[in-house]
Design a protein around this motif. Structure first.
Motif, mmCIF file in Angstrom:
data_model
loop_
_atom_site.group_PDB
_atom_site.id
_atom_site.type_symbol
_atom_site.label_atom_id
_atom_site.label_comp_id
_atom_site.label_asym_id
_atom_site.label_seq_id
_atom_site.Cartn_x
_atom_site.Cartn_y
_atom_site.Cartn_z
ATOM 1 N N LYS A 59 0.555 -1.652 0.386
ATOM 2 C CA LYS A 59 0.008 -0.085 0.149
ATOM 3 C C LYS A 59 0.485 1.204 -0.264
ATOM 4 C CE LYS A 59 -3.861 2.332 2.677
ATOM 5 N NZ LYS A 59 -3.212 3.559 1.962
ATOM 6 N N SER A 60 2.060 1.151 0.356
ATOM 7 C CA SER A 60 2.970 2.092 0.429
ATOM 8 C C SER A 60 3.350 2.841 -0.531
ATOM 9 C CB SER A 60 4.361 2.574 1.754
ATOM 10 O OG SER A 60 3.659 1.925 3.130
ATOM 11 N N VAL A 61 3.825 2.015 -1.314
ATOM 12 C CA VAL A 61 4.687 2.094 -2.873
ATOM 13 C C VAL A 61 3.623 2.527 -3.642
ATOM 14 C CG1 VAL A 61 5.714 0.916 -4.324
ATOM 15 C CG2 VAL A 61 5.821 0.079 -2.335
ATOM 16 N N LEU A 62 1.862 2.090 -3.800
ATOM 17 C CA LEU A 62 1.111 2.094 -4.062
ATOM 18 C C LEU A 62 0.241 3.500 -4.398
ATOM 19 C CD1 LEU A 62 -1.030 -0.668 -4.581
ATOM 20 C CD2 LEU A 62 -0.164 0.467 -6.962
ATOM 21 N N ASP A 63 1.191 4.125 -3.399
ATOM 22 C CA ASP A 63 0.335 5.675 -1.734
ATOM 23 C C ASP A 63 1.410 6.232 -2.911
ATOM 24 O OD1 ASP A 63 -2.171 4.841 -1.082
ATOM 25 O OD2 ASP A 63 -1.155 4.723 0.812
ATOM 26 N N LEU A 64 3.018 5.949 -2.802
ATOM 27 C CA LEU A 64 3.947 6.960 -3.347
ATOM 28 C C LEU A 64 3.649 7.442 -4.867
ATOM 29 C CD1 LEU A 64 6.519 5.221 -1.056
ATOM 30 C CD2 LEU A 64 6.217 7.560 -0.735
ATOM 31 N N ILE A 65 3.884 6.488 -5.491
ATOM 32 C CA ILE A 65 3.224 6.462 -6.742
ATOM 33 C C ILE A 65 1.811 7.440 -7.299
ATOM 34 C CG2 ILE A 65 2.499 4.902 -9.252
ATOM 35 C CD1 ILE A 65 4.415 2.587 -8.085
ATOM 36 N N ASP A 66 0.942 6.831 -6.796
ATOM 37 C CA ASP A 66 -0.559 7.542 -6.606
ATOM 38 C C ASP A 66 0.267 9.316 -6.889
ATOM 39 O OD1 ASP A 66 -2.980 8.049 -7.153
ATOM 40 O OD2 ASP A 66 -3.116 8.663 -5.208
ATOM 41 N N ALA A 67 0.774 9.605 -5.211
ATOM 42 C CA ALA A 67 1.461 10.931 -5.584
ATOM 43 C C ALA A 67 2.264 11.569 -6.855
ATOM 44 C CB ALA A 67 1.925 11.113 -3.930
ATOM 45 N N GLU A 68 3.072 10.543 -7.058
ATOM 46 C CA GLU A 68 4.192 10.914 -8.113
ATOM 47 C C GLU A 68 2.290 11.735 -9.567
ATOM 48 O OE1 GLU A 68 7.405 11.745 -8.407
ATOM 49 O OE2 GLU A 68 7.283 11.087 -5.694
ATOM 50 N N LEU A 69 2.219 10.665 -9.608
ATOM 51 C CA LEU A 69 1.399 10.779 -10.662
ATOM 52 C C LEU A 69 0.701 12.289 -11.168
ATOM 53 C CD1 LEU A 69 0.818 7.119 -11.615
ATOM 54 C CD2 LEU A 69 2.433 8.618 -12.783
ATOM 55 N N LYS A 70 0.101 12.540 -9.420
ATOM 56 C CA LYS A 70 -0.350 13.876 -9.247
ATOM 57 C C LYS A 70 0.362 14.760 -9.562
ATOM 58 C CE LYS A 70 -3.694 11.549 -6.236
ATOM 59 N NZ LYS A 70 -4.954 11.450 -4.812
ATOM 60 N N LYS A 71 1.640 14.546 -9.561
ATOM 61 C CA LYS A 71 2.510 15.639 -9.718
ATOM 62 C C LYS A 71 2.715 16.488 -10.955
ATOM 63 C CE LYS A 71 5.425 15.392 -5.414
ATOM 64 N NZ LYS A 71 6.755 14.636 -5.348
ATOM 65 N N SER A 72 2.254 15.652 -12.098
ATOM 66 C CA SER A 72 2.245 15.398 -14.090
ATOM 67 C C SER A 72 1.086 14.780 -14.483
ATOM 68 C CB SER A 72 3.854 15.487 -14.335
ATOM 69 O OG SER A 72 3.987 13.705 -13.103
ATOM 70 N N SER A 73 1.020 14.947 -15.569
ATOM 71 C CA SER A 73 0.060 14.260 -16.373
ATOM 72 C C SER A 73 0.462 12.778 -16.494
ATOM 73 C CB SER A 73 0.524 14.857 -18.092
ATOM 74 O OG SER A 73 1.877 14.721 -18.106
ATOM 75 N N GLN A 74 -1.044 12.350 -17.027
ATOM 76 C CA GLN A 74 -0.296 11.160 -16.931
ATOM 77 C C GLN A 74 0.476 10.598 -17.150
ATOM 78 O OE1 GLN A 74 -2.300 8.659 -14.191
ATOM 79 N NE2 GLN A 74 -2.609 10.613 -13.067
ATOM 80 N N ARG A 75 1.384 9.719 -17.269
ATOM 81 C CA ARG A 75 2.028 8.836 -18.191
ATOM 82 C C ARG A 75 2.622 7.704 -18.035
ATOM 83 N NH1 ARG A 75 7.817 11.495 -14.979
ATOM 84 N NH2 ARG A 75 6.561 11.482 -13.217
ATOM 85 N N PRO A 76 3.463 7.240 -18.685
ATOM 86 C CA PRO A 76 3.905 5.721 -17.874
ATOM 87 C C PRO A 76 4.336 4.551 -17.084
ATOM 88 C CG PRO A 76 4.522 6.023 -20.618
ATOM 89 C CD PRO A 76 3.863 7.394 -19.974
ATOM 90 N N VAL A 77 4.232 4.121 -16.401
ATOM 91 C CA VAL A 77 5.448 3.721 -15.134
ATOM 92 C C VAL A 77 5.525 2.472 -15.100
ATOM 93 C CG1 VAL A 77 5.081 3.421 -12.816
ATOM 94 C CG2 VAL A 77 3.102 5.192 -13.677
ATOM 95 N N TYR A 78 7.398 2.118 -15.090
ATOM 96 C CA TYR A 78 7.676 0.986 -15.230
ATOM 97 C C TYR A 78 7.837 0.616 -13.998
ATOM 98 C CZ TYR A 78 9.133 1.344 -20.250
ATOM 99 O OH TYR A 78 9.370 1.508 -21.781
ATOM 100 N N LEU A 79 7.865 -1.058 -13.188
ATOM 101 C CA LEU A 79 7.791 -1.335 -11.887
ATOM 102 C C LEU A 79 9.826 -2.223 -12.514
ATOM 103 C CD1 LEU A 79 7.126 -1.215 -9.127
ATOM 104 C CD2 LEU A 79 6.000 -3.029 -9.266
ATOM 105 N N CYS A 80 10.392 -1.469 -11.935
ATOM 106 C CA CYS A 80 12.007 -2.853 -11.319
ATOM 107 C C CYS A 80 11.538 -2.608 -10.072
ATOM 108 C CB CYS A 80 12.713 -1.519 -11.695
ATOM 109 S SG CYS A 80 14.335 -2.329 -11.508
ATOM 110 N N GLY A 81 11.552 -4.478 -9.266
ATOM 111 C CA GLY A 81 12.537 -4.376 -7.989
ATOM 112 C C GLY A 81 13.523 -5.130 -8.134
ATOM 113 N N GLU A 82 14.376 -5.443 -7.225
ATOM 114 C CA GLU A 82 15.553 -6.169 -7.189
ATOM 115 C C GLU A 82 15.279 -7.586 -6.264
ATOM 116 O OE1 GLU A 82 20.486 -5.919 -7.780
ATOM 117 O OE2 GLU A 82 19.329 -4.118 -7.422
ATOM 118 N N SER A 83 15.546 -8.531 -5.936
ATOM 119 C CA SER A 83 15.807 -9.661 -4.843
ATOM 120 C C SER A 83 14.828 -9.044 -4.435
ATOM 121 C CB SER A 83 17.133 -8.844 -3.962
ATOM 122 O OG SER A 83 17.223 -10.477 -3.316
ATOM 123 N N PHE A 84 14.618 -8.943 -2.471
ATOM 124 C CA PHE A 84 13.603 -8.192 -2.200
ATOM 125 C C PHE A 84 12.375 -7.376 -2.536
ATOM 126 C CE2 PHE A 84 11.432 -5.719 1.446
ATOM 127 C CZ PHE A 84 10.967 -6.597 1.949
ATOM 128 N N GLY A 85 12.738 -6.645 -3.317
ATOM 129 C CA GLY A 85 12.026 -5.825 -3.942
ATOM 130 C C GLY A 85 11.465 -6.227 -5.145
#
Length: 275
Positions: free
Chosen positions: A69-95
């Motif tokens: 939920k924290s990650v999704l809330d942070l992404i939502d906050a970023e997208l509200k700062k600018s126009s809607q744009r593609p989002v790439y999700l990159c996770g390494e190991s634990f991530g």
């Protein structure tokens, strides 16, 4: 972002160059949770992305659901700062584990997904699973010694510069023993539903180090590729677990070589690119 803010709540670290006209790339780090170890890749990634790195408080003891939920809330906050744009999700190991949880919760949010040596294979190393349950017996003052001993398993040391080796060890030692215990317990209990994973239809790039001595990452990305409908596997022949720290590895070049980038002209005109 101040150190105090990072210590209080999960947040995104933002590089010096903010590029809201570019696709947003969200990087979820390994078990250290700092996001700091991506910096050797940031300059390359900024060629085509607006980069954000998740940073978790050193004493964060949240569940997978709360972290998701924290990650999704942070992404939502970023997208509200600018126009809607593609989002790439990159996770390494634990991530990588966290990225799967996040993607399942919001499958339509992400244009593309990148998983690097995902630690979802933790249960495939019985000795590691067993040893992780005994870490609470290790006195906290011995964690520095343990971190040093773990270093050759985490990384192909000859392929990492001296300064990055030092930074890796420093980062490992910065995480309190209680947090290490907790995140290991999260990995032991990690589970995602294969049917839910199979509903992720966007392109997914699975990257594994063939010389990963910590986890059977090649085996794991092949397993994940059998579940997801739209994947490509990249095996890095000589790379260890912390492959993004290795001197000849450039994540942006890997994405480019595997047609995993968006055409900038099409981004600016709002056209969708098939790739």
């Amino acid at each position: 972002m101040t150190i105090r803010e990072v210590e209080l709540n999960p947040c995104f670290l933002t590089p010096e160059r903010v590029q809201p006209e570019y696709p947003l790339l969200v990087y979820l780090p390994g078990m250290d949770g700092t996001g700091q170890l991506l910096r050797s890749q940031t300059a390359g990634l900024e060629t085509g992305f607006d980069v954000r790195c998740l940073a978790l408080p050193r004493k964060d003891l949240n569940t997978w659901d709360v972290l998701t939920k924290s990650v999704l809330d942070l992404i939502d906050a970023e997208l509200k700062k600018s126009s809607q744009r593609p989002v790439y999700l990159c996770g390494e190991s634990f991530g990588g584990c966290l990225a799967m949880k996040v993607a399942i919760q919001a499958p339509q949010l992400f244009k593309r997904i990148i998983l690097i040596n995902p630690a979802s294979s933790f249960h495939l190393r019985p000795w590691l699973n067993w040893a992780s349950q005994l870490t609470y017996l290790v006195p906290s003052e011995l964690y520095d010694v343990g971190a040093l001993g773990l270093l050759p398993f985490l990384a192909s040391l000859p392929r990492i510069s001296g300064s990055d080796r030092h930074e890796l060890l420093k980062t490992m030692r910065s995480i309190p023993s209680e947090t290490v215990h907790w995140r290991l317990s999260l990995l032991r209990e990690f589970d995602v539903d294969d049917e839910q994973l199979s509903r992720l239809t966007q392109p997914v790039l699975l990257i594994a180090g063939a010389s990963d001595r910590l986890l059977p990452s090649v085996t794991e990305v092949k397993r994940i590729a059998n579940i997801l409908p739209n994947t490509k596997i990249v095996v890095l022949p000589h790379c260890g677990h912390a492959c993004l720290l290795e001197q000849d590895i450039n994540l942006y070049d890997i994405l480019k070589a595997n047609n995993f980038l968006e055409n900038k002209a099409d981004i600016s005109t709002g056209l969708e690119v098939k790739g």
